[in-house]
Scaffold this motif. Structure first.
Motif, short mmCIF file in Angstrom:
data_model
loop_
_atom_site.label_atom_id
_atom_site.label_comp_id
_atom_site.label_asym_id
_atom_site.label_seq_id
_atom_site.Cartn_x
_atom_site.Cartn_y
_atom_site.Cartn_z
N ILE A 98 32.89 33.96 27.60
CA ILE A 98 31.51 33.13 27.64
C ILE A 98 31.78 31.74 28.51
CG2 ILE A 98 30.42 31.37 25.97
CD1 ILE A 98 31.14 33.48 23.77
N ASP A 99 33.13 31.15 28.47
CA ASP A 99 33.51 30.17 29.25
C ASP A 99 33.25 30.58 30.73
OD1 ASP A 99 34.03 28.73 27.09
OD2 ASP A 99 36.29 28.90 27.24
N LYS A 100 33.55 31.53 31.25
CA LYS A 100 33.53 31.95 32.46
C LYS A 100 31.95 32.24 32.96
CE LYS A 100 33.64 36.62 33.03
NZ LYS A 100 34.17 37.88 33.19
N LEU A 101 31.10 32.78 32.30
CA LEU A 101 29.86 32.89 32.43
C LEU A 101 29.05 31.53 32.41
CD1 LEU A 101 28.84 35.99 30.20
CD2 LEU A 101 29.16 36.05 32.74
N SER A 102 29.44 30.58 31.49
CA SER A 102 28.78 29.43 31.41
C SER A 102 29.06 28.62 32.48
CB SER A 102 29.05 28.66 30.13
OG SER A 102 28.61 27.49 29.98
N ALA A 103 30.54 28.38 33.09
CA ALA A 103 30.78 27.78 34.25
C ALA A 103 30.24 28.20 35.46
CB ALA A 103 32.11 27.73 34.18
N GLY A 104 29.93 29.51 35.58
CA GLY A 104 29.39 30.08 36.88
C GLY A 104 30.50 30.94 37.69
N TYR A 105 31.51 30.57 37.15
CA TYR A 105 32.84 31.08 38.16
C TYR A 105 33.21 32.82 37.83
CZ TYR A 105 33.69 26.17 38.75
OH TYR A 105 33.43 24.79 39.10
N PHE A 106 32.40 33.58 38.42
CA PHE A 106 32.49 35.04 38.16
C PHE A 106 31.79 35.89 39.42
CE2 PHE A 106 28.30 33.77 36.32
CZ PHE A 106 27.44 34.76 36.95
N ASN A 107 32.59 37.07 39.57
CA ASN A 107 32.15 38.06 40.36
C ASN A 107 31.28 39.10 39.85
OD1 ASN A 107 31.90 40.21 42.14
ND2 ASN A 107 33.84 40.03 42.73
N GLN A 108 29.84 38.72 40.35
CA GLN A 108 28.93 39.43 39.91
C GLN A 108 29.03 41.14 39.51
OE1 GLN A 108 25.61 38.13 38.92
NE2 GLN A 108 24.97 40.09 38.39
N TYR A 109 29.92 41.61 40.60
CA TYR A 109 30.32 42.99 40.44
C TYR A 109 31.19 43.35 39.62
CZ TYR A 109 27.48 42.43 44.73
OH TYR A 109 26.52 42.54 45.68
N GLN A 110 31.95 42.28 38.90
CA GLN A 110 33.08 42.60 38.12
C GLN A 110 32.65 42.37 36.73
OE1 GLN A 110 36.13 40.14 39.28
NE2 GLN A 110 36.97 41.58 40.99
N LEU A 111 31.24 42.08 36.27
CA LEU A 111 30.73 42.00 34.77
C LEU A 111 30.35 43.13 34.22
CD1 LEU A 111 28.03 39.11 35.77
CD2 LEU A 111 30.54 38.96 34.97
N ASP A 112 30.78 43.20 32.92
CA ASP A 112 30.37 44.41 32.19
C ASP A 112 28.87 44.45 31.68
OD1 ASP A 112 30.15 42.98 29.77
OD2 ASP A 112 32.40 43.29 29.22
N HIS A 113 28.38 45.43 30.93
CA HIS A 113 27.08 45.58 30.46
C HIS A 113 26.74 44.38 29.62
CE1 HIS A 113 23.33 47.22 29.18
NE2 HIS A 113 23.65 47.25 27.82
N LEU A 114 27.55 43.94 28.81
CA LEU A 114 27.01 42.74 27.77
C LEU A 114 26.99 41.55 28.64
CD1 LEU A 114 28.79 43.35 24.48
CD2 LEU A 114 26.45 43.67 25.08
N GLU A 115 28.00 41.34 29.55
CA GLU A 115 27.88 40.09 30.39
C GLU A 115 26.54 39.96 31.34
OE1 GLU A 115 32.79 39.09 30.88
OE2 GLU A 115 31.89 40.63 32.10
#
Length: 1006
Positions: free
Chosen positions: A405-422
């Motif tokens: 949740i912290d990762k998604l909220s902050a915006g620091y993530f790789n779109q291609y490494q997200l799972d289905h729920l994310e």
């Protein structure tokens, strides 16, 4: 013919806006809709305004529910019926009661009971205005029901909540958020059925072919409903129109107030003053704003009767009438304030008066308004789901781990490494972001209406205890409701509290009349504070950005401060006009680059637009627009509602007139772009002037009574900086700051000469009731003589007493606090009986032989950090390693253009986005002497050396001089290690002596 439609104002239930509902209806060829949100009328007026644009006849009402259980739907036959519905809704919302199974008799409303509820309640009697709502799903049951014979009472009621499966999914997520539960655990009873969708007219006719009378009944009901409101230019002013007995007497009263008070403001009034007064009075009377002025006057008269300070600002500060009758303290003649910014013949809304009161007094002023005027309510506002917040909420209901949740909220993530729920979280957060989450209270808006507030909306009762409407200022203004702005700020309390503290601490000191601003404006020592940016604690001018601006401008007068107060705003800054103004202000030669026409129009600001009024001047004198057209342009670019296509027409005329005047396309484009980027953010000149008045009052106190002023600032919540920074400023001004003391401290901070004792209220986890007992006992029976005396006199448990001992509140005993802590544990049992009864004979206290305890300043500092949030020693004393040789802030002027090292304690850091999407950072520090310096991190450095926490830093960079404002362009920065908490070693015992603590350096790095 849909009689039960929900928008997203069915909070945490509905899934689309009013406009999207209308678009859906147009797609399905629906010509009649009733917006009936759940226990809410926020969308009703908006729907009546926009529905005709889509060819829809609007009906409005309320879906009355207990939780999600539908009781009945009320639909207004007319405006009286809408008021009845709002009154019924508000009565139950205020009392927080559930709605009854049966609606009261509302003569001008239709009440529709859902078929399933009618069957469940076995209801057989219906009033003339009551009906049974039948959806397509109900038809199968209806065929075999006794209610089939109620042919005159059956109407078509298909609930509309969703457009698609995605809407239904979003709805389920909203319901899970509302219930604070995982989506997988959300009861189906908390959800709306997926079938709650809008159907085509062909499908409806086909499904009801055996029940044509149901559709006929529905059409008759629809035909009998008509609620009307006027909008835009056709709207009427809904504010209270008559203050006294009648309008004529009101007009005479305003004239009388004006001419009786005129000699006080203008002892030698010129012809210009009288002309301006007469012009304003005529406009105010002609446009029907007399009661608006008298109400504001009445409010400030009440405040003055109570001795409450206030500041009147807003566009109304351009009014000489407002100045004369003391609603404002800004002279429009002195400042050449534009009449047309305040009011004009084409303006169909009253001017803005923002009246600031102390945060301590606003509640009482609001109570007075509610008691004095009958049709009164607070303005509502919608708190919407923000992207980051909704990502967090969705992450929780979908059961994601906190780190995800912290990762998604902050915006620091790789779109291609997200799972289905994310991916689902991100997808639905985009849909839900912007939805209203709940209705709150506008920061200062109060409505005083000519008729019942329930003519326009329902109300709810927030914790403040004043009823609040379910509509916001945007739709309110569209229908002719204009708010009175009664605001709170801490700056006024700083001033009044500082004066009170001065009288107590320096009873023989002469304090100038704080209302005599002319003395302060002309005081060179006060103006020196502005020129050097020495303004910490001063209202509106203490931030690093403002401090830097005033140094660059060499601000040394009231008018220059008025300009600075507006230049700092985003519109001027972002358009590059701030830098241009500074250059022209400091260097008269640079003024020659201004276009001659613009320089003539804006002579005071060297041809640069600084105030909102400058839009009017440029549009009128440069482009030849009328004042009324210019004001429409200003309002439109400030985000105010204008008629459709009006701005485009004015832009065409602006450009066409400029071409006729022979201006080049480049110049026309430059001026238009300046207006476009500027108008939405700049202050009116009168607004800036009002702020500057308060700033000068604070500056006077800061200059001549700095300690008392800073204590007042702390007691009123500080300001831009944190408590520790203000404490450092007190030390810089010669004050001595002490930890709370059981005999010296009060709940707030107190001052004795130059000694400032922090308040007991600063101590974390010290209960307010304990503080109250201590202060009351000390007031009645005098200072405490010892720990034993304290224990005898104050009912206190060992946990609370330990807090006081750890912070050193008993240091007057001259005994080490560790010694006292041991004694307290021996003397004070946890099971000690509590009594408020006075003790006739005090018990004899046993004493104990205790070993000698070591004392460490480091332990003391960490105790203070734990209990106060900051240490009272310098952070530089807590460094693990010795400092290298470096400069101090006062030496920077000798190293301009050179690379230097300097140690600083971080006060504040402000990341700022650049045009290419990267970030630079502006930071403020104070050095070992307590002097302030600033650094700038450009994007490459900010990315390489991010500053994420406070502490002591070694800064390396080049000293830059920009118009006498010194800063350091950072090249690298290094956070310095501090001594770890010596109270937390492996054995959880206190470390040894102070000498050992400082010599070994054997503590963990914090």
């Amino acid at each position: 013919m849909f009689l039960n439609c929900h928008t997203y104002y069915s909070l945490r239930y509905g899934t689309f806006s009013v406009e999207e509902l209308c678009e859906l209806a147009k797609l399905q060829d629906a010509t009649t809709l009733a917006v009936t949100d759940i226990n809410n009328t926020s969308a009703c007026i908006k729907f009546i305004q926009v529905a005709p644009e889509y060819g829809i006849k609007p009906l409005i009402g309320i879906d009355f529910r207990n939780g999600v259980s539908q009781q009945y739907v009320g639909i207004a036959k007319n405006n009286k019926g809408f008021r009845q519905l709002n009154q019924h809704l508000s009565q139950y919302l205020h009392a927080e009661k559930t709605f009854p199974d049966t609606a009261p008799f509302l003569s001008d409303c239709y009440i529709i009971y859902p078929f399933n509820k009618v069957v469940l309640d076995k209801r057989t009697h219906f009033e003339e205005n009551e009906f049974i709502g039948i959806s397509i799903e109900n038809l199968r049951k209806l065929r075999f029901s006794e209610y089939l014979q109620f042919t005159e009472k059956l109407v078509f009621m298909q609930t509309v909540t969703f457009r698609s499966k995605k809407d239904h999914n979003a709805h389920r997520l909203l319901r899970a958020i509302d219930n604070n539960t995982l989506l997988s655990k959300l009861p189906t009873s908390e959800e709306g059925c997926f079938s709650q969708q809008m159907l085509s007219s062909q499908m409806i006719k086909r499904e009801f072919k055996d029940f044509p009378y149901i559709l006929r009944n529905t059409e008759i009901l629809i035909k009998n409903c008509h609620v009307k409101f006027d909008f835009g230019e056709a709207r009427k002013n809904q504010n209270l129109q008559v203050f006294g007995k009648n309008k004529k007497e009101d007009e005479e009263e305003l004239k009388k107030l004006c001419y009786n008070n005129l000699p006080k403001r203008y002892p030698q009034a010129s012809e210009e003053v009288y002309e301006r007064v007469n012009k304003e009075l005529k406009a105010i009377i002609d446009l029907g704003y007399v009661s608006f002025f008298l109400i504001n006057y009445d409010i400030i008269q009440y405040a003055r009767s109570k001795g409450y300070p206030y500041i009147g600002r807003g566009s109304g500060a351009n009014s000489i009438v407002a100045y004369i009758i003391e609603i404002t303290n800004v002279d429009p003649i002195e400042l050449d304030l534009y009449f047309e910014r305040f009011i004009n013949a084409h303006r169909n809304s009253p001017p803005d008066f923002d009246i600031d009161f102390s945060w301590k007094h606003r509640q009482d002023v609001t109570t007075y308004i509610f008691e004095r005027y009958s049709n009164t309510a607070l303005m509502g506002t919608y708190v919407t789901f923000k992207r980051r917040a909704v990502v967090r909420e969705l992450g929780k209901v979908l059961g994601l781990p906190k780190e995800n949740i912290d990762k998604l909220s902050a915006g620091y993530f790789n779109q291609y490494q997200l799972d289905h729920l994310e991916k689902l979280v991100l997808s639905y957060s985009k849909l839900i972001a912007g939805f209203p989450n709940y209705i709150s209270v506008h920061s200062g808006g109060i409505l005083i209406l000519n008729s019942s507030i329930y003519n326009f909306a329902g109300t709810f009762m927030p914790p403040k205890g004043f009823r609040t409407v379910q509509i916001d200022m945007n739709i309110s203004e569209e229908v002719g409701i204009h708010k009175f702005d009664i605001l709170a700020q801490r700056g006024l309390s700083k001033i009044t509290d500082a004066i009170e503290i001065i009288h107590h601490n320096q009873p023989h000191a002469k304090v100038e009349d704080i209302e005599d601003i002319a003395i302060f404006k002309n005081d060179p020592q006060i103006n020196h504070l502005l020129r050097t940016g020495d303004c910490m604690g001063v209202f509106y001018v203490e931030s690093p950005a403002m401090r830097g601006l005033m140094i660059k401008l060499q601000t040394s007068s009231y008018l220059e401060l008025v300009a600075a107060s507006s230049i700092i705003r985003p519109g001027v800054s972002n358009g590059g006009m701030k830098e241009e103004y500074i250059r022209r202000h400091r260097n008269p030669e640079k003024r020659k680059v201004a276009h001659p026409v613009l320089f003539e129009i804006l002579a005071e600001t060297y041809g640069v637009m600084v105030y909102q009024e400058d839009v009017l001047k440029v549009a009128h004198f440069f482009a030849g627009l009328s004042y009324e057209e210019a004001d429409v342009l200003r309002r439109g670019m400030s985000g105010k509602k204008t008629s459709k296509g009006q701005i485009e027409k004015i832009e065409f005329k602006f450009r066409d007139n400029c071409r006729k005047k022979g201006y080049s396309e480049q110049l026309i484009n430059e001026v238009w772009e300046q207006i476009f980027s500027f108008a939405g953010y700049a202050f009116p000149k009168g607004h800036s002037a009002s702020y500057a008045v308060e700033s000068y009052q604070s500056l006077y106190l800061k200059k001549y009574f700095p300690l008392e002023f800073m204590v007042a600032a702390l007691n009123n919540g500080g300001g831009f900086y944190d408590v520790e920074t203000y404490i450092q400023e007190i030390r810089r001004c010669g004050g001595r700051v002490h930890a709370p003391c059981i005999n010296k401290s009060d709940h707030p901070n107190v001052i004795y000469g130059k000694d400032i004792y922090l308040g007991l209220g600063y101590i974390k986890e010290l209960e307010s009731r304990v503080i109250q007992r201590i202060l009351e006992n000390r007031q009645f029976f005098g200072p405490f003589r010892s720990l034993d005396d304290f224990i005898d006199r104050v009912d206190i448990g060992i946990e609370q007493l330990s807090i006081l001992l750890k912070i050193g509140a008993f240091r007057f005993t001259k005994l080490d606090k560790h010694h006292l802590l041991w004694k307290a544990h021996f003397k004070l049992s946890k099971s000690r009986s509590k009594t408020n009864q006075g003790v006739l004979f005090r018990p004899q206290h046993r004493d104990f032989d205790l070993p000698e305890f070591s004392f460490s300043k480091i332990v003391e500092a960490y105790d203070q950090m734990e209990l106060l949030g900051f240490p009272l020693c310098s952070h530089f004393e807590l460094l693990k390693n010795p400092l290298q040789s470096s400069l101090r802030a006062k030496e920077l002027k000798n190293f301009i253009g050179k690379d230097i090292y300097i140690y600083g304690n971080l006060i504040t850091a402000k990341p700022t986005p650049t045009a290419n999407g990267k970030f630079m950072c502006f930071c403020t520090f104070y050095d070992m002497d307590g002097d302030i310096f600033d650094i700038v991190q450009f994007p490459s450095i900010a990315e390489k050396f991010p500053i994420r926490s406070k502490g002591i830093f070694l800064c390396y960079g080049r000293v830059v001089n920009e118009l006498d404002y010194l800063s350091i362009n950072l090249k690298w920065i290094s956070r310095q290690d501090t001594i770890g908490d010596p109270r937390l070693d492996d054995s959880r015992k206190l470390q040894v002596t102070e000498s050992q603590t400082l010599s070994t350096g054997a503590f963990k790095n914090s």
